[in-house]
Design an enzyme around this catalytic site. Sequence first.
Site, PDB file in Angstrom:
ATOM      1  N   ARG A 101       0.809  -1.220   0.000  1.00  0.00           N
ATOM      2  CA  ARG A 101       0.000   0.000   0.000  1.00  0.00           C
ATOM      3  C   ARG A 101       0.845   1.274   0.000  1.00  0.00           C
ATOM      4  O   ARG A 101       0.570   2.193  -0.780  1.00  0.00           O
ATOM      5  CB  ARG A 101      -0.981  -0.020   1.171  1.00  0.00           C
ATOM      6  CG  ARG A 101      -2.152  -0.978   0.965  1.00  0.00           C
ATOM      7  CD  ARG A 101      -3.074  -0.977   2.166  1.00  0.00           C
ATOM      8  NE  ARG A 101      -2.359  -1.352   3.373  1.00  0.00           N
ATOM      9  CZ  ARG A 101      -2.811  -1.136   4.607  1.00  0.00           C
ATOM     10  NH1 ARG A 101      -3.955  -0.514   4.797  1.00  0.00           N
ATOM     11  NH2 ARG A 101      -2.109  -1.536   5.655  1.00  0.00           N
ATOM     12  N   ASN A 133      -6.755  -2.579   1.585  1.00  0.00           N
ATOM     13  CA  ASN A 133      -6.662  -4.036   1.666  1.00  0.00           C
ATOM     14  C   ASN A 133      -8.051  -4.648   1.537  1.00  0.00           C
ATOM     15  O   ASN A 133      -9.006  -4.165   2.157  1.00  0.00           O
ATOM     16  CB  ASN A 133      -6.053  -4.465   2.995  1.00  0.00           C
ATOM     17  CG  ASN A 133      -4.542  -4.436   2.970  1.00  0.00           C
ATOM     18  OD1 ASN A 133      -3.926  -4.347   1.911  1.00  0.00           O
ATOM     19  ND2 ASN A 133      -3.924  -4.511   4.146  1.00  0.00           N
TER      20      ASN A 133
END
Length: 873
Positions: free
Chosen positions: A19, A37
């Site tokens: 990320r 996520n």
Amino acid sequence: MIEALDIHVTGIVQGVGFRPFVYRMAKKYLINGWVLNAADGVNIHAEGESRLLDEFVIELSENAPAAAQVKEIELKEVPLQDFDSFEIRFSDDAAVQETTLVSADLATCDDCAAELFNPNDRRFRYPFINCTNCGPRFTIIDALPYDRASTSMKDFPMCERCAAEYADPLDRRFHAQPDACFECGPHLSLAWRPDCEATPGEDFPTRGAGDVSSDELPDGWRIAWGKTRQISDALIARAVELLCAGQVVAVKGLGGFHLVCDARNAETIARLREGKRRGGKPFAVMMANAEAARNVCEVTPEEEKALSDPARPIVLLKKRQGVALAAGLADKLPELGVMLPATPVQLLLLHDFARALEQMGVPEPPMLVMTSGNIHDEPIVTDDAEARGKLGGIACAVLGNDRAILSRYDDSVVRIISAGSAGSAVQMIRRARGFAPVPLKLVRVSANPEAAADASPDTVADPKTTTAACTEDASETAGPDAETVVPLLFAAGSEQKSTFAFVRGSDAFVSQHVGDLENAEAFDAWLDAKSRFEKLFELRAARLACDAHPEYLASKWAREQARKLDIPLVEVQHHHAHIASVIGENGLSGAVCGIAFDGTGFGADDSIWGGEVLLANAQAYERFANFAYVPMPGGAACVKNPLRMAYGVLWEFDLLEHPAAKRVLGALGEQADLCDQMIERGLNTPMTSSVGRLFDAASAILGICEHPTYESEAAVLLEAALGLVASPDGGSTDEAGVNSRYSVAITKNTATPKSTAQDTSVLLFDAAPTFKALLDDMQAGIPAATIARRFHSAFVEAIVNAAKLAYSVYGVSTVALSGGVFMNRFIIEHALAALQDEGFTVAVNRELPPNDGCISYGQAVIACAQDEITRNE
């Protein structure tokens, strides 16, 4: 033109810095939106210029973090939502936590290594430097989700500067759970035995660091802590002094301790062997880089890539001709196991050791023995106090630390093999640190009950649709029900090279190499590893699978659990599991000609198998051919005394009167009569079809290895006797007519009214002519190296003939190779080339070793396939 995309990324993309990587790339390419996520990967909403969006997606695919494994990127055009920034979104969705895949441990990255040796960096020479792209993962996790509070770093609250890095999405240490520094993180310790002359006394010197205070431990050892850089450096300096003085030091790694010594010192190596009770098994060494390794070994570009892999495995490399290595390091073998530093401690130790050697005027590049910190057959030591107790008789000092190891992991071992027309391929020898517990996909190849019928032309794989092993896309040939939800399965694995496997959905979590389950400590380590998997991944098996062997500890455990919990148990024939592991790894549907050659496996007729040709699919098998049985006088004693195996082979093949057999009889002495009586009376003399045992016998007959000190040494040294690590294009020294003399005869097997397709083969492979030729050549004075090559070539020819016969009878054109014999480089490389030359599609293990480390996965493949049949009946 501004466009918007919804992007879904699957693979290992959580807990690996993916990320923040997406965030940085979004900033780079002026992309607005968010990253989040998801239960099955990572979701991204991206808005930006069309050209920049394309470049952004390419970055995601080609330049992901080292720990990430991007399997697939799905793109979908969506309406603009007019975001004016890019943000990382956080989810507390329980489904995300339950399906998170944890990265394996990763070697220190180049950025951290540069900082480690940069005097201007605040982490200069900090032994636990790491970032999002490197460092410990699975070995420090106690629970999921993966955050600091759920790891062994929970006892080290971050200082203000580390906390700021951790919270900054643009920083390389954003959400790096082990992030730390000298101020707030773990520290080195050096413990020493006061009674050892080479270790420091009360006035332990520090060379400019000031006085180092030490404490006496309850076990009588003294210990000092490196809580500042100066003292930490002093501890490393002292460890280096000990290594230079010919001492052994126990050094704590990511998954356990190593026993370390100077690889140039034969006397120290001999002492290390004696202390570990290791016998002649080779030691691996650690070197600084591939260039240093080239001083002693040949290193191809593929091998250099393997050495530099973030997993930092031990890579088996061919020794350079003319290079003299210390006695006892890897005697008589053509290969040397080499690894590069994987941790900051190893980097510092090797760097300072090199500097010390330079000051001593030693021109050779530094090379340290790095062997598992354990005593023979025991699990690797993970705890500092345990290291002092168990390894203190070998090592005079323990370089430890105060960060706990929560999962026990040995080093992984790989080699690069020639895979014929497929080029080169990585062959896994031991799958552990750096690779496990990354899950393997378990492809459910068929949900059709008829596919489990006896292997027949109806289930033959079409060679146009199967995929040769060692290619990049072999595992993508998923069957129609790959995503079917089934009850969670636990596969217990084998007795040797033990692993276990959990299956959840389409993921197979195959454990790290645990070792041989031959004592209580090893079995306790197996149970501990299983419990950790259960806890971390919330795995509770509703079904069990195990080896059919009645005495394997793991199988006994599985039977007892099935009875106790009243859950289904599938008992799997050992060699079918070998072949099923290849079927599963390569996503093969339909029948294959499965050739499983190894040392030992319990057969369906209660005999010891190991030279099997199976017509098999993922659900069932038939025994198409096998090597003719030979007696094993003394049973398991033959493994440790291959002269006994040699007697059994010569007795069975009526070759005891051959003039060249006198050497074997003389070496056996009185045991020869004992072996004869045992065979004649059938006392403790099981019959075996094992190819591994035939190789042991040949080694003993030739006088190459009569008294092995480790498992498979006789066969290993027989291969080494070839004189070089041969490749398929290396040519042959055999003269005309040799192949016919060294042939493996093929005869029709005899069935009985009680015979089944599983226990009785159609054909027998008879190695009698091969052993007759071997003895004839011995009598004629042919060099052992030439005889060994001819012997190996005979078995390669037998493999090809087995495939040809299966094709002629059933039309099966896909061949699967597995079993410990295929860790023999000559056999696997020549078999691959010869089979491909004959037009066969050949599949081998890819991410798992061909030895028994693949058995648990094979058991899982079979149990899941049979479950599909049950559900569809």
